[in-house]
Write an enzyme that holds these catalytic residues in place. Structure first.
Site, PDB file in Angstrom:
ATOM      1  N   LYS A  13      29.578  70.198  77.915  1.00 40.98           N
ATOM      2  CA  LYS A  13      28.443  70.281  76.998  1.00 40.98           C
ATOM      3  C   LYS A  13      28.661  71.412  75.990  1.00 40.98           C
ATOM      4  CE  LYS A  13      27.017  67.068  79.774  1.00 40.98           C
ATOM      5  NZ  LYS A  13      26.165  67.325  80.922  1.00 40.98           N
ATOM      6  N   TYR A  35      19.247  68.029  87.164  1.00 42.24           N
ATOM      7  CA  TYR A  35      20.048  66.942  86.584  1.00 42.24           C
ATOM      8  C   TYR A  35      20.193  65.820  87.620  1.00 42.24           C
ATOM      9  CZ  TYR A  35      24.265  64.955  84.382  1.00 42.24           C
ATOM     10  OH  TYR A  35      25.189  64.140  83.792  1.00 42.24           O
ATOM     11  N   ARG A  91      47.807  73.453  90.614  1.00 42.40           N
ATOM     12  CA  ARG A  91      46.552  73.293  91.357  1.00 42.40           C
ATOM     13  C   ARG A  91      46.064  74.656  91.850  1.00 42.40           C
ATOM     14  NH1 ARG A  91      46.098  71.924  96.588  1.00 42.40           N
ATOM     15  NH2 ARG A  91      48.041  70.759  96.602  1.00 42.40           N
ATOM     16  N   ASP A 100      22.458  76.427  87.463  1.00 39.61           N
ATOM     17  CA  ASP A 100      23.173  75.607  86.484  1.00 39.61           C
ATOM     18  C   ASP A 100      22.733  76.093  85.109  1.00 39.61           C
ATOM     19  OD1 ASP A 100      23.960  73.617  84.677  1.00 39.61           O
ATOM     20  OD2 ASP A 100      23.784  72.016  86.171  1.00 39.61           O
TER      21      ASP A 100
HETATM   22  C1  LIG Z   1      26.230  67.051  82.293  1.00 40.66           C
HETATM   23  C2  LIG Z   1      25.596  67.947  83.267  1.00 40.66           C
HETATM   24  C3  LIG Z   1      26.167  68.133  84.541  1.00 40.66           C
HETATM   25  C4  LIG Z   1      27.387  67.379  84.987  1.00 40.66           C
HETATM   26  O1  LIG Z   1      28.505  67.749  84.252  1.00 40.66           O
HETATM   27  P1  LIG Z   1      29.774  66.790  84.007  1.00 40.66           P
HETATM   28  O2  LIG Z   1      30.684  67.616  83.199  1.00 40.66           O
HETATM   29  O3  LIG Z   1      29.279  65.561  83.334  1.00 40.66           O
HETATM   30  O4  LIG Z   1      30.314  66.487  85.368  1.00 40.66           O
HETATM   31  C5  LIG Z   1      25.534  69.021  85.401  1.00 40.66           C
HETATM   32  N1  LIG Z   1      24.419  69.693  85.055  1.00 40.66           N
HETATM   33  C6  LIG Z   1      23.845  69.526  83.835  1.00 40.66           C
HETATM   34  C7  LIG Z   1      22.617  70.292  83.502  1.00 40.66           C
HETATM   35  C8  LIG Z   1      24.412  68.661  82.903  1.00 40.66           C
HETATM   36  O5  LIG Z   1      23.838  68.491  81.707  1.00 40.66           O
END
Ligand SMILES: *Cc1c(COP(=O)(O)O)cnc(C)c1O
Length: 422
Positions: free
Chosen positions: A210, A112, A58, A185
């Site tokens: 992603k 998001y 952790r 992000d």
């Molecule tokens: C999918 C996504 C998230 C969240 O990510 P997870 O891995 O599903 O928790 C946050 N921001 C954007 C732009 C995303 O496409």
């Protein structure tokens, strides 16, 4: 002959061998929760931070640390921490901004869906107020920032699902003028297209689920920081909230990273070709892609994103307000997946109104332009003519002439229920 019984041998045999000579060319999966040392004094030094080493996963694991080192370097940050998902990473980045009762977060209105919900529900419960704004209207954003004195501004390099490119450079200035931090992000742009820290972002967050991973086989997230002084706050959010990434997932994402450039190259070219295809489709009202979004967006894209790249995701507004027709079209796809994600090697089609923005009221979605007829397409690495042939055959299966045509502002009110969000 062992001095131990077989039951004991089964537990200890073969373990804790000294690392062999020769550094592994690829990072191994360190599937271990703990690390042992010959002498207690050594453990003590590692825990104290006087010596590098690992004690408990952790607090750090060599496979995860390799991914963190890679991402800190690639995003040009001082350090990075990995998390079990993109949401855990966002949560930690926000915690590291030391939000407390009464603080304000100024968030891009087309963030998001789950990110907005995280702010409103989890942080809202602790008295943090979230105000949303149109981050493409920079003058209004500046006066709102000066008026509200937020601790944090948060936006996406390329927003989801409307694909607006954020002027990270100017928004960072606006944030810093007012003493706020900027979280970006960067999931949709990826470091191959943009490194927000170079434009002044304080924290860069990714859903590594992603593009970074890219193969639909790992869930993870990362926060990369511009300044070393944010390390203790972020480390606290990681180790105390405990949303760490597993060594297995870290290994998959590290492997994914190696082909990010190759994948993005192909995915962006495919997205451009798909945008051209949709522009010529009679069933399509509008194609949403940064290079088609007018002079101002093109200027921002040229400055903020890699030259001649506009991302692998596009939006398509069909000439219908009928959810049934949109679903019929999606159901008819044979090659493109209906997977609720982006950034995979597969081409995927998502219906934002019932996926990413399901929790939002239909009225709010309508105001933002997330209508029933809107589809979000994430271009994969397949041969683009095969993708187009699939879309063509799916269009042929739906009779759009019988359906209500979407008006400029038109959206249809739907009851939205259920808690799933993607
Ligand atoms: C999918 C996504 C998230 C969240 O990510 P997870 O891995 O599903 O928790 C946050 N921001 C954007 C732009 C995303 O496409």
């Amino acid at each position: 002959m062992s001095e131990f019984s077989i039951a004991t041998q089964l537990v200890h045999a073969g373990e804790r061998r000294v690392a062999p000579l020769g550094v592994p060319a690829a990072t191994p999966i360190y599937a271990t929760s703990t690390f042992v040392y010959e002498r207690m004094e050594d453990v003590d030094r590692v825990v104290e931070g006087e010596r590098e080493g690992f004690v408990y996963s952790r607090y750090g694991n060599p496979t995860v640390a390799a991914l963190e080192a890679a991402l800190a370097e690639i995003e040009n940050g001082k350090f990075a921490f990995c998390f079990g998902s993109g949401m855990a990473a966002l949560h930690a980045a926000l915690l590291a901004c030391e939000l407390s009762n009464g603080s304000v977060v100024l968030a891009s209105q087309d963030l998001y869906g789950a990110s907005l919900e995280l702010l409103q529900t989890i942080f809202g419960a602790f008295g943090v107020r979230t105000v949303t704004a149109d981050f493409s209207d920079l003058e209004a954003l500046r006066s709102k920032t000066q008026e509200l004195k937020p601790r944090v501004l948060i936006g996406e390099t390329i927003s989801n699902p409307l694909l607006k490119v954020l002027d990270v450079e100017t928004v960072a200035l606006i944030a810093h003028e007012a003493g706020a931090k900027l979280i970006v992000d960067n999931t949709f742009a990826t470091p191959f297209l943009c490194q927000p820290i170079n434009f002044g972002a304080d924290f860069v967050v990714h859903s590594a689920t992603k593009f970074l991973g890219g193969h639909a086989d790992a869930t993870g997230g990362v926060v990369i920081a511009r300044e070393d002084f944010d390390r203790p706050a972020l480390m606290g959010a990681l180790t105390l909230a405990g949303g760490v990434l597993s060594a297995w997932e870290a290994h998959s994402i590290l492997r994914g990273l190696k082909t990010l450039g190759l994948r993005l190259e192909k995915q962006c070219r495919n997205a451009e070709r798909l945008a051209e295809f949709f522009l010529d489709c009679e069933q399509v009202e509008k194609v949403i892609y940064p290079s088609l979004a007018g002079e101002r967006q093109t200027e921002i894209a040229n400055r903020i994103l890699r030259k001649n790249y506009c991302g692998a995701v596009l939006g398509v507004r069909l000439k219908t307000d009928s959810r049934a027709a949109v679903y019929e079209f999606m159901n008819a796809l044979r090659l493109c997946t209906r997977a609720a994600s982006v950034g995979d090697i597969f081409t995927g089609v998502v219906h934002p109104a019932t996926a990413t923005h399901r929790e939002m009221s239909a009225a709010k979605r309508g105001r933002l332009g997330i209508t029933e007829g809107l589809l979000r397409i994430s271009a994969g690495i397949e041969e683009v003519e095969d993708i187009i042939a699939d879309l063509e055959q799916a269009f042929e299966k739906v009779d759009f002439s019988e359906l209500p045509i979407a008006s400029a502002s038109g959206y249809v009110e739907f009851e939205v229920s259920g808690l799933s969000r993607i």
